[in-house]
Design a protein around this motif. Structure first.
Motif, short mmCIF file in Angstrom:
data_model
loop_
_atom_site.label_atom_id
_atom_site.label_comp_id
_atom_site.label_asym_id
_atom_site.label_seq_id
_atom_site.Cartn_x
_atom_site.Cartn_y
_atom_site.Cartn_z
N ALA A 101 16.99 1.00 4.85
CA ALA A 101 18.36 0.55 4.58
C ALA A 101 18.62 -0.79 5.26
CB ALA A 101 19.35 1.60 5.08
N LYS A 102 18.17 -0.91 6.50
CA LYS A 102 18.41 -2.15 7.25
C LYS A 102 17.66 -3.32 6.62
CE LYS A 102 19.30 -5.13 10.38
NZ LYS A 102 20.61 -5.75 10.42
N LEU A 103 16.41 -3.07 6.23
CA LEU A 103 15.61 -4.16 5.68
C LEU A 103 15.95 -4.44 4.22
CD1 LEU A 103 12.09 -3.33 7.20
CD2 LEU A 103 13.77 -4.97 8.02
N GLY A 104 16.71 -3.51 3.60
CA GLY A 104 17.08 -3.69 2.20
C GLY A 104 15.90 -3.60 1.26
N VAL A 105 14.93 -2.77 1.60
CA VAL A 105 13.76 -2.60 0.72
C VAL A 105 13.50 -1.11 0.52
CG1 VAL A 105 12.54 -4.72 1.39
CG2 VAL A 105 12.18 -2.62 2.71
N LEU A 106 12.77 -0.81 -0.55
CA LEU A 106 12.28 0.55 -0.74
C LEU A 106 10.81 0.55 -0.38
CD1 LEU A 106 13.96 1.64 -4.09
CD2 LEU A 106 14.33 2.65 -1.82
N PRO A 107 10.29 1.67 0.10
CA PRO A 107 8.85 1.69 0.37
C PRO A 107 8.06 1.51 -0.91
CG PRO A 107 9.82 3.87 0.66
CD PRO A 107 10.95 2.92 0.46
N ASP A 108 6.85 1.00 -0.79
CA ASP A 108 5.99 0.77 -1.95
C ASP A 108 5.50 2.13 -2.48
OD1 ASP A 108 3.81 0.26 -3.62
OD2 ASP A 108 3.35 -1.62 -2.59
N GLY A 109 6.08 2.56 -3.60
CA GLY A 109 5.77 3.89 -4.15
C GLY A 109 4.30 4.06 -4.49
N ALA A 110 3.71 3.01 -5.09
CA ALA A 110 2.30 3.11 -5.48
C ALA A 110 1.41 3.28 -4.25
CB ALA A 110 1.90 1.86 -6.26
N ALA A 111 1.76 2.55 -3.20
CA ALA A 111 0.97 2.65 -1.95
C ALA A 111 1.09 4.06 -1.39
CB ALA A 111 1.46 1.62 -0.94
N ALA B 50 -2.62 6.43 10.59
CA ALA B 50 -1.57 6.31 9.55
C ALA B 50 -1.33 4.84 9.21
CB ALA B 50 -0.29 6.96 10.05
N ALA B 51 -1.21 4.01 10.25
CA ALA B 51 -0.92 2.59 10.01
C ALA B 51 -2.09 1.93 9.27
CB ALA B 51 -0.67 1.89 11.34
N GLN B 52 -3.33 2.20 9.73
CA GLN B 52 -4.47 1.54 9.11
C GLN B 52 -4.68 2.02 7.65
OE1 GLN B 52 -6.86 -1.09 10.35
NE2 GLN B 52 -6.61 -0.99 8.14
N THR B 53 -4.52 3.34 7.43
CA THR B 53 -4.71 3.87 6.08
C THR B 53 -3.71 3.22 5.12
OG1 THR B 53 -5.31 5.96 7.11
CG2 THR B 53 -4.94 6.03 4.75
N THR B 54 -2.49 3.04 5.58
CA THR B 54 -1.47 2.43 4.72
C THR B 54 -1.78 0.94 4.50
OG1 THR B 54 0.07 3.90 5.83
CG2 THR B 54 1.03 2.28 4.34
N LEU B 55 -2.15 0.27 5.58
CA LEU B 55 -2.46 -1.16 5.46
C LEU B 55 -3.66 -1.40 4.54
CD1 LEU B 55 -1.86 -2.38 9.11
CD2 LEU B 55 -0.62 -3.15 7.08
N LEU C 191 -5.43 -3.92 10.96
CA LEU C 191 -4.39 -3.59 11.94
C LEU C 191 -4.30 -4.61 13.08
CD1 LEU C 191 -2.31 -1.32 12.46
CD2 LEU C 191 -4.04 -0.11 13.77
N ASN C 192 -5.26 -5.52 13.13
CA ASN C 192 -5.21 -6.50 14.22
C ASN C 192 -4.30 -7.69 13.90
OD1 ASN C 192 -6.76 -7.65 12.28
ND2 ASN C 192 -8.49 -8.20 13.62
#
Lengths: 228, 299
Positions: A43-53, B97-102, B109-110
């Motif tokens: 909400a703060k960033l005004g974005v939705l998470p990337d659904g495909a990701a 979690a962070a690396q898998t998403t990235l 992650l670096n």
């Protein structure tokens, strides 16, 4: 310390029931609070998470995390007691902090897990540990990010102390059982060491299952043979 | 949008709310347990020493956790790792979690995450992944405690009742053995890892410019490296800690220092950590740096 009494009196049952009720209520609160973090961030960033990701990433993560969670819940609940479990799973860092703290407190107070005495002592210890951890992290983040710089924690003069916090912690914990159960400790550690020879990178969660089973089998066998 | 969004006011407010929640829950359970402990006849001095020894015991591991907040801060800013490691989190979960998403975008992650949507997606992935135990606990805690936990004590109580007639014997009972075996099993796993374990991390293979390498089929090329290994110092620290603990226990018993007893373990731990500093600074590097597996090596 406490009086000997029969296994689970009605009053005892009543207390444990209450702990479970409180625990479930706080856990629901924790889930809502946790879910609000990404909602507020989006909400703060005004974005939705990337659904495909997320569609690609979440199944991978959930398989990993949910399987680990099932293993952790089964392994830790009988040790931490009810209150200790509800607190530990919200605050995290169970194996490297909350579990040893609970074990140490029950050892020192000479009470056993899953008795009411063990329940209250472990809960108090884990609660105190959760507060101290939260305060140290909060104070540390403010101090190190604003005033000192996080590299201080990496200074060669003190870094080894934190690099070796786990052997320092678990060595002391193992020694506390060594006096009475040294044969059991040696067997369980040996089993762990042998398993690691063949699978050196095995996660502690998996290894723990093996060493628990080995210690239980050895304990039962030694008891029958009157070696303990 | 700059990287500042990761340290926005709202992020600090969320962190504050999380801290208030964790402290409130802890205080609630401490107060309830304290009251119950008094009803059970547990002495005030036992309760107070439980508090002080647990607080002391927590300091060193908590500082290690703090150090891991800064490990993740490079990519995610300081506030999100702070929130995640205050609730449920631990470094292994959060990094994974962070690396898998990235990985989805081929980012390592670096590097700092500068895209708000990527940051928001990582926040969702970290939360949804780590929430698993909290959903399981309400269903499983009562059941497991009844079936496994109380079963352990049932044996113990039975044996105790049998031994009551002759309390002078102090016979080891099966319930105690089962209960101790379970604890020893947990502790042994950690001890064994300090004797000959190693940790391996899977990361993206990077090119000369520090970017992830994308294969022809679109997948990110991965590399497994040894990030930690047992060795001379981990075993020495383990042994020192056991010696300190044993010596302090004997001293406490011999001189009847019952007030010191709850602090034996934290003291032994700190002393062993001090020895780690000594070993790393005094021993020749060929000895102190000797680990069973080469750190950084690919596996």
């Amino acid at each position: 310390m406490a009086k000997d009494k029969k296994y689970m009196s009605p009053r005892e049952k009543d207390y444990f029931d209450k702990v479970h009720r409180w625990g479930i209520t706080w856990t629901i609160g924790a889930i809502l609070m946790l879910l609000s973090v990404p909602v507020l961030v989006c909400a703060k960033l005004g974005v939705l998470p990337d659904g495909a990701a997320l569609k690609q990433v979440l199944p991978q993560l959930m398989t990993l995390y949910w399987l680990t969670a099932i293993a952790e819940v089964i392994a830790y609940v009988p040790m931490l007691g009810a209150g200790g479990t509800y607190l530990s799973f919200v605050t995290g860092n169970i194996s490297n902090l909350k579990l040893p703290v609970g074990l140490n407190a029950m050892n020192s107070a000479k009470v056993k897990a899953n008795t009411e005495e063990g329940e209250v002592i472990a809960t108090i210890a884990i609660g105190v540990s959760a507060i101290v951890t939260t305060v140290i992290i909060a104070a540390g983040v403010v101090i190190f990010s604003l005033f000192v710089g996080p590299e201080v924690l990496q200074a060669p003069s003190i870094k080894p102390a934190f690099d070796y916090v786990l052997p320092a912690l678990f060595g002391a914990l193992a020694a506390s059982y060594f006096e009475k159960y040294w044969k059991l400790v040696i067997v369980a550690v040996l089993v762990g060491v042998i398993v690691l020879i063949f699978s050196p990178a095995m996660g502690v969660g998996t290894l723990m299952f093996i060493t628990i089973v080995a210690a239980l089998a050895a304990g039962f066998g030694m008891y029958k043979l009157k070696w303990l | 949008m700059t990287g500042d969004f990761k340290a926005d006011k709202i992020m600090f407010l969320i962190a504050a709310a999380v801290i208030v929640f964790v402290i409130a829950q802890s205080v609630f359970f401490i107060v309830k347990s304290w009251k119950r402990a008094k009803e059970l006849g547990i002495s005030e001095s036992t309760l107070k020493s439980t508090v002080s020894s647990s607080a002391l015991f927590t300091v060193a591991p908590a500082i290690s956790i703090l150090a891991t907040v800064f490990v993740l801060a490079n990519a995610l800013g300081i506030v999100l790792p702070w929130i995640r490691l205050s609730v449920i989190g631990n470094l292994a979960y959060e990094t994974t979690a962070a690396q898998t998403t990235l990985d989805y975008w081929g980012i390592a992650l670096n590097k700092a995450v500068e895209d708000p949507q990527q940051f928001a997606t990582i926040t969702v992935a970290m939360t949804v992944g780590s929430i698993a135990p909290l959903i399981l606990i309400p269903f499983l805690c009562k059941f497991l405690q009844k079936k496994v936990g109380f079963a352990m004590n049932k044996e113990s109580e039975k044996d105790k009742a049998e031994n009551d007639g002759d309390s002078s014997k102090k016979k080891t009972n099966l319930g105690d053995v089962i209960s101790a075996s379970a604890f020893i099993g947990i502790v042994s796993a950690f001890v064994a890892r300090e004797i000959n374990g190693r940790t391996v991390a899977t990361t993206n293979r990077l090119d000369a410019l520090g970017n992830s390498i994308v294969n022809a089929d679109g997948t990110i090329e991965k590399v497994k490296n040894i990030t930690g290994s047992a060795g001379v110092v981990s075993i020495l620290v383990l042994i020192c800690s056991m010696i300190f603990m044993t010596v302090l226990t004997i001293v406490c018993k011999k001189f009847k220092l019952s007030k010191l007893e709850p602090f034996i373990m934290p003291i032994a731990m700190f002393a062993a950590m001090g020895m780690a500093i000594l070993f790393m600074n005094v021993l020749p590097e060929s000895v102190s740096g000797l680990t069973w597996y080469e750190i950084g090596a690919e596996v």
